[in-house]
Design an enzyme around this catalytic site. Structure first.
Site, PDB file in Angstrom:
ATOM      1  N   ARG A   1     101.282 155.460  56.053  1.00  0.00           N
ATOM      2  CA  ARG A   1     100.304 155.141  54.998  1.00  0.00           C
ATOM      3  C   ARG A   1      99.237 154.556  55.694  1.00  0.00           C
ATOM      4  O   ARG A   1      97.935 154.489  55.205  1.00  0.00           O
ATOM      5  CB  ARG A   1     101.048 154.180  53.874  1.00  0.00           C
ATOM      6  CG  ARG A   1     100.129 153.954  52.835  1.00  0.00           C
ATOM      7  CD  ARG A   1     101.113 153.528  51.749  1.00  0.00           C
ATOM      8  NE  ARG A   1     101.500 152.082  51.927  1.00  0.00           N
ATOM      9  CZ  ARG A   1     102.575 151.072  51.250  1.00  0.00           C
ATOM     10  NH1 ARG A   1     103.122 151.496  50.161  1.00  0.00           N
ATOM     11  NH2 ARG A   1     102.748 150.061  51.661  1.00  0.00           N
TER      12      ARG A   1
ATOM     13  N   LYS B   1      95.683 151.735  50.932  1.00  0.00           N
ATOM     14  CA  LYS B   1      95.833 150.283  50.860  1.00  0.00           C
ATOM     15  C   LYS B   1      94.710 149.421  51.600  1.00  0.00           C
ATOM     16  O   LYS B   1      94.964 148.886  52.556  1.00  0.00           O
ATOM     17  CB  LYS B   1      97.251 149.884  51.457  1.00  0.00           C
ATOM     18  CG  LYS B   1      98.069 148.587  50.991  1.00  0.00           C
ATOM     19  CD  LYS B   1      99.239 148.520  51.540  1.00  0.00           C
ATOM     20  CE  LYS B   1      99.887 147.127  51.251  1.00  0.00           C
ATOM     21  NZ  LYS B   1      99.997 146.523  49.837  1.00  0.00           N
TER      22      LYS B   1
ATOM     23  N   GLU C   1      99.839 151.734  37.521  1.00  0.00           N
ATOM     24  CA  GLU C   1     100.384 150.922  38.324  1.00  0.00           C
ATOM     25  C   GLU C   1     100.846 149.384  37.785  1.00  0.00           C
ATOM     26  O   GLU C   1     100.333 149.364  36.492  1.00  0.00           O
ATOM     27  CB  GLU C   1      99.666 150.453  39.771  1.00  0.00           C
ATOM     28  CG  GLU C   1      99.329 151.464  40.377  1.00  0.00           C
ATOM     29  CD  GLU C   1      99.694 151.084  41.986  1.00  0.00           C
ATOM     30  OE1 GLU C   1     100.885 150.647  42.265  1.00  0.00           O
ATOM     31  OE2 GLU C   1      98.929 151.575  42.889  1.00  0.00           O
TER      32      GLU C   1
HETATM   33  C1  LIG Z   1      98.878 148.634  44.691  1.00  0.00           C
HETATM   34  C2  LIG Z   1     100.216 148.580  45.173  1.00  0.00           C
HETATM   35  N1  LIG Z   1     101.032 149.318  44.594  1.00  0.00           N
HETATM   36  C3  LIG Z   1     102.394 149.396  44.995  1.00  0.00           C
HETATM   37  C4  LIG Z   1     102.793 148.624  46.073  1.00  0.00           C
HETATM   38  C5  LIG Z   1     104.287 148.776  46.550  1.00  0.00           C
HETATM   39  O1  LIG Z   1     104.365 149.443  47.692  1.00  0.00           O
HETATM   40  P1  LIG Z   1     105.592 149.374  48.763  1.00  0.00           P
HETATM   41  O2  LIG Z   1     106.795 149.780  47.951  1.00  0.00           O
HETATM   42  O3  LIG Z   1     105.291 150.085  49.825  1.00  0.00           O
HETATM   43  O4  LIG Z   1     105.565 147.846  49.080  1.00  0.00           O
HETATM   44  C6  LIG Z   1     102.007 147.783  46.586  1.00  0.00           C
HETATM   45  C7  LIG Z   1     102.559 147.041  47.846  1.00  0.00           C
HETATM   46  O5  LIG Z   1     102.253 147.599  48.857  1.00  0.00           O
HETATM   47  C8  LIG Z   1     100.686 147.648  46.202  1.00  0.00           C
HETATM   48  O6  LIG Z   1      99.750 146.922  46.837  1.00  0.00           O
END
Ligand SMILES: Cc1ncc(COP(=O)(O)O)c(C=O)c1O
Length: 345
Positions: A82, A184, A220
């Site tokens: 990622r 991210k 989200e």
């Molecule tokens: C915008 C967003 N969505 C979803 C997630 C959840 O992702 P993960 O399960 O990889 O932590 C995160 C955290 O990283 C995030 O910042």
């Protein structure tokens, strides 16, 4: 290994300096080997692109101590990939997957006394990031980059019990269609601060983002992904290029299907169809799952299972994935990277 004198159960999610951070520099077209340092400050030019144009991205993952005292990472290869996708999207050099995992393991090993013991519910949170550095005032990619990994001990997320939260839909978008919602990068989080604050001021834990193009489907839940469970046992989570592909969500799809025998589906969830869900939740590394007791949309509150207690299916999903992460339940092949195996020298 003697542990630091910390009340692990009382820890929150706060920065504290630990013993070592990892820093690697990219210059003249390549990454250097990288090394651990004591100082938790890095020095960059005032003209760095990361400061002005948001040329930076980051990751978040955790190290867990198992019952037998081993320390392990959960699917760090997914975070590494990622991060590579984030780097590609904003024209930064990718960090090789092995380098990423090795840096995370080095930071955990060098700070082992801050890695919380099994049974406390606390974990060691790792924050890898890449930033544009060097002297470059124009709005173009930086001439130099830093890849850094630091870590902090963080407390158990649900101190007062695994309880549901109330959410509301946001009037703002966190991402544009064809924008950077699927990676991210820091800018996504800067623009989410105001909608989050508005939701909190209105008495909610966080806000639900709808799709930026039509505002009709769920994307989200704050800085977490969203999922719902229907009365007929389907686990459904939205699929869209402007959602950050959560590693927890990806793991829950497997847990729902392979461990709990549910039908696991990635697909559109219309906000107008929200009442088809018996239970809904937000998922991410920080909490694993946050049960959502209600969503307020257009002035109407929709309740799922209960606003006071988590539903049975969400609780099962949570316990199973939590158990896998802490090594109490066998993980699917390749999900766990153990510290001692990697760092044995
Ligand atoms: C915008 C967003 N969505 C979803 C997630 C959840 O992702 P993960 O399960 O990889 O932590 C995160 C955290 O990283 C995030 O910042």
């Amino acid at each position: 290994m003697e542990k630091a004198n910390i009340n692990w159960g009382e820890l929150g999610f706060n920065y504290q300096k630990v013993d070592k951070i990892y820093v690697s520099y990219w210059k003249d077209g390549k990454w250097d080997e990288g090394s651990l340092q004591d100082d938790d400050k890095i020095s960059i030019s005032v003209s760095a692109t990361s400061l002005h144009y948001g040329q930076q991205c980051f990751e978040g993952l955790k190290a867990y101590t198992t019952k037998s005292g081993n320390i392990q990472l959960f699917r760090p290869d997914m975070n590494a990939k990622r991060l590579q996708n984030s780097c590609k999207r904003i024209l930064m050099p990718e960090v090789p997957i092995d380098k990423f995992i090795d840096a995370c393991l080095k930071v955990v090993e060098a700070n082992e006394k801050y890695v919380p013991p099994y049974g406390t519910g606390a974990t060691f949170y790792l924050r890898p990031f890449v930033i544009g550095t060097g002297d470059n005032i124009g709005a173009g990619p930086a001439p130099e980059y830093i890849f850094c990994v630091f870590g902090i001990p963080v407390g158990p997320y649900f101190k007062g019990g695994f309880n549901p939260v109330k959410m509301t839909t946001a009037k703002f978008d966190r991402a544009a269609p064809y924008g950077t919602g699927g990676v991210k990068v820091g800018g996504n989080y800067a623009c989410g601060m105001l909608p989050h604050q508005i939701a909190v001021n209105d008495g909610f834990a966080d806000c639900i983002y709808l799709d930026p193009e039509t505002h009709t489907t769920i994307e989200e839940a704050g800085t977490s992904n969203f999922f719902g469970i229907t009365k007929d046992n389907k686990f459904i989570t939205p699929d869209s290029p402007s959602i950050l592909p959560s590693i927890t969500r990806n793991s829950l799809l497997t847990v729902a299907r392979d461990y709990l025998g549910m039908e696991a589906i990635e697909g559109e969830i219309k906000i107008d169809d929200i009442d088809m869900f018996e239970e809904v939740g937000a998922c991410g590394t920080a909490a694993v799952i946050t049960p959502i007791g209600s969503i307020t949309y257009n002035g109407k509150k929709h309740i799922f299972h209960s606003e006071e207690e988590a539903g049975p299916k969400i609780t099962k999903l949570y316990n199973t994935l939590y158990g896998i992460q802490f090594g109490d339940i066998e993980a699917p092949e390749g999900w766990i990277v153990k510290l001692q195996k990697q760092c044995a020298k």
